[in-house]
Motif scaffolding. Structure first.
Motif, short mmCIF file in Angstrom:
data_model
loop_
_atom_site.label_atom_id
_atom_site.label_comp_id
_atom_site.label_asym_id
_atom_site.label_seq_id
_atom_site.Cartn_x
_atom_site.Cartn_y
_atom_site.Cartn_z
N VAL A 1 0.99 -1.07 0.34
CA VAL A 1 -0.01 0.03 0.26
C VAL A 1 1.04 0.98 0.09
O VAL A 1 1.75 1.19 1.10
N ALA A 2 0.84 2.00 -0.61
CA ALA A 2 1.23 3.35 -1.18
C ALA A 2 0.89 4.52 -0.12
O ALA A 2 0.13 4.21 0.87
N ALA A 3 2.55 5.16 0.03
CA ALA A 3 1.79 6.16 1.32
C ALA A 3 0.61 7.13 0.71
O ALA A 3 0.41 7.04 -0.15
N GLY A 4 0.11 7.65 1.96
CA GLY A 4 -1.17 8.24 1.52
C GLY A 4 -2.57 7.63 1.39
O GLY A 4 -3.67 8.34 1.30
N HIS A 5 -2.48 5.79 1.53
CA HIS A 5 -3.42 5.14 0.58
C HIS A 5 -4.15 4.79 2.07
O HIS A 5 -2.99 3.99 3.15
N ALA A 6 -5.19 4.23 2.73
CA ALA A 6 -6.11 3.73 3.63
C ALA A 6 -6.10 1.98 3.08
O ALA A 6 -6.10 1.51 1.63
#
Length: 102
Positions: free
Chosen positions: A22-27
């Motif tokens: 999961v990329a930074a900024g994603h839930a």
């Protein structure tokens, strides 16, 4: 939470889990969503927050790997009580809810 599991149970959970990034900024999970399973955060960091009555974001905690997430929703079968947002790229294993039934 995992105490009392036999080696066979642990192996079943490992086989039933799905690796994700999961990329930074994603839930990883959103407040109010139905639980999808237990998240084993292997790498990265997350922030857990809720939205207050005024709509403002209220930070509850910041956690770094390794840790478990989503266990309360799994136990109670209620929607997620908070949002978990990736602060950095996260690597996780998701054990789907159906892995814990039966």
């Amino acid at each position: 939470m995992l105490r009392g599991l036999t080696p066979q149970h642990v192996e079943q959970l490992a086989q039933a889990s799905v690796g994700q990034k999961v990329a930074a900024g994603h839930a990883l999970m959103n407040e109010g969503d139905r639980p999808s399973g237990l998240v084993f955060l292997l790498q990265g960091g997350v922030e857990i927050f809720k939205h207050g009555p005024d709509g403002q974001r209220q930070s509850l905690a910041k956690l770094d790997a390794p840790t478990l997430l989503g266990e309360m929703s799994l136990i109670t079968d209620r929607p997620s009580s908070a949002t978990v947002m990736a602060l950095s790229e996260c690597e996780l294993q998701l054990s789907r809810r159906r892995s814990f039934s039966g």
